[in-house]
Design an enzyme around this catalytic site. Sequence first.
Site, PDB file in Angstrom:
ATOM      1  N   CYS A 193      63.696  20.372   3.090  1.00  0.00           N
ATOM      2  CA  CYS A 193      64.996  20.849   3.581  1.00  0.00           C
ATOM      3  C   CYS A 193      64.891  21.655   4.870  1.00  0.00           C
ATOM      4  CB  CYS A 193      65.690  21.677   2.498  1.00  0.00           C
ATOM      5  SG  CYS A 193      66.224  20.705   1.075  1.00  0.00           S
ATOM      6  N   ASN A 209      70.568  27.068   5.520  1.00  0.00           N
ATOM      7  CA  ASN A 209      69.144  26.770   5.668  1.00  0.00           C
ATOM      8  C   ASN A 209      68.604  27.252   7.007  1.00  0.00           C
ATOM      9  OD1 ASN A 209      68.919  25.673   3.160  1.00  0.00           O
ATOM     10  ND2 ASN A 209      68.832  23.547   3.812  1.00  0.00           N
ATOM     11  N   LEU A 261      61.648  38.065   3.229  1.00  0.00           N
ATOM     12  CA  LEU A 261      60.959  38.911   4.188  1.00  0.00           C
ATOM     13  C   LEU A 261      59.492  39.109   3.814  1.00  0.00           C
ATOM     14  CD1 LEU A 261      63.461  41.751   5.195  1.00  0.00           C
ATOM     15  CD2 LEU A 261      62.698  39.796   6.552  1.00  0.00           C
ATOM     16  N   ALA A 300      55.958  37.947   4.630  1.00  0.00           N
ATOM     17  CA  ALA A 300      55.224  37.171   5.632  1.00  0.00           C
ATOM     18  C   ALA A 300      54.221  36.251   4.947  1.00  0.00           C
ATOM     19  CB  ALA A 300      54.505  38.107   6.594  1.00  0.00           C
ATOM     20  N   GLY A 301      53.955  35.118   5.585  1.00  0.00           N
ATOM     21  CA  GLY A 301      53.019  34.157   5.023  1.00  0.00           C
ATOM     22  C   GLY A 301      52.772  33.032   6.012  1.00  0.00           C
TER      23      GLY A 301
END
Length: 440
Positions: free
Chosen positions: A266, A214, A256, A258-259
């Site tokens: 989690c 994670n 990969l 973007a945002g």
Amino acid sequence: MRISVIGCGYLGAVHAASMAELGHTVVGVDVDARKVELLSQGKAPFFEPDFEDVLRRNVDAGRLTFTTDYAAIAGAQVHFIGVGTPQSETGAANLTYVNAAIEGMLPHLGQCTDGPEVVAGKSTVPVGTAARLAEQVAPTGVTLVWNPEFLREGFAVKDTLDPDRMVYGLPDDERAAADAQAVLDELYRPIIEAGKPRLVMDYQTAELVKISANAFLATKISFINAMAQICDAADADVTALAGAIGLDDRIGKRFLRAGIGFGGGCLPKDIRAFQARANELGVGESLGFLAEVDKVNDAVRHSVVDTARRLLGEDLAGKRVAVLGAAFKPDSDDMRNSPALDLAQEFTDLSASVVVMDPAASPILADREGLPYEIASSIEAALNGADLIVLGTEWKQFTTFDPAKAAELVARRIVIDGRNALPREDWKAAGFTYAGIGRR
């Protein structure tokens, strides 16, 4: 086998139903009587694709039951711990529910007559937890193993029945380890026979597998979002950049895009808990970069508000903002640490008139009192009269919505694509000013 699952939230309920789907007889135990009642009726207390079908099928078949009584676990051969480990005030994992699960189980362990009995931890815990719990369980003659989960919300049933790997964290005692491994191999026999990798290791390494995975994913997401900020400053395009670097096998294309960043129950809590545990172990500097990962995740959300001010003017008071999305990801109703809702709150704090719509989460939000923003039950209702559209969650219903229809509903044709998931040229052709994350 007879199986018990302690904790019937998202992880535990899905695991219980999936084990019953494999043919085992399963009892789920939870302290929440209302949740137990719903599950016993074959009704899912949360949204997860395919889960309710599996749940109902196995409840109806009599292989799957739920109760609030720990005594129901007596005689089971494998007992799974699937309770939550929420973030504490210090950032460390709160093990209250894990400890309570062990205490509730202890009086009923050691009663299996079908072979070696195993307690299998699935919760994400700080490294060192399994060794401590193993000492508590040892007087019952039961062996503790750590068998972490790798579920993705929206794909949880598939990830349980068709995992990309299975991890067994076994004790140092060779005899106990061999017996426990044999039990798990029998439990998961259909999955193993399908050729899925099975990785055997010690407790500590097994505990680290999930949380380090994670942490890596969170780092990858924040990396590309940091690159998006660079692209904005340099008038470059992060989608083209990601496509180019993603072709490198050492990097890969996934995670990969973007945002507005990651959320859910989690990644945010796990990277903070990992940092806290590293500090306890005296090696906090080794994970110091995760603090920056967290900062980038917050910063990219704030940049959306800056973009809105650039497009609408500094004063957003009275502007109507339609936030499409409330869940932290599509195909889920989980709103924990949701970037979309963070944005809704930020716009509200700036006195904008905000309306939120989400295919799964809107009904949940509609039942909550005192929300500072409106809740819409349809995309059309959310867009009606909007000065700005913000895509916060990339549900298919949003990404495939007709821009021409949207143009007829809004007051001003401006859209911020917070997930870089909308067909940009289609929205521009419909007359919209389009702004993505790190896109020219």
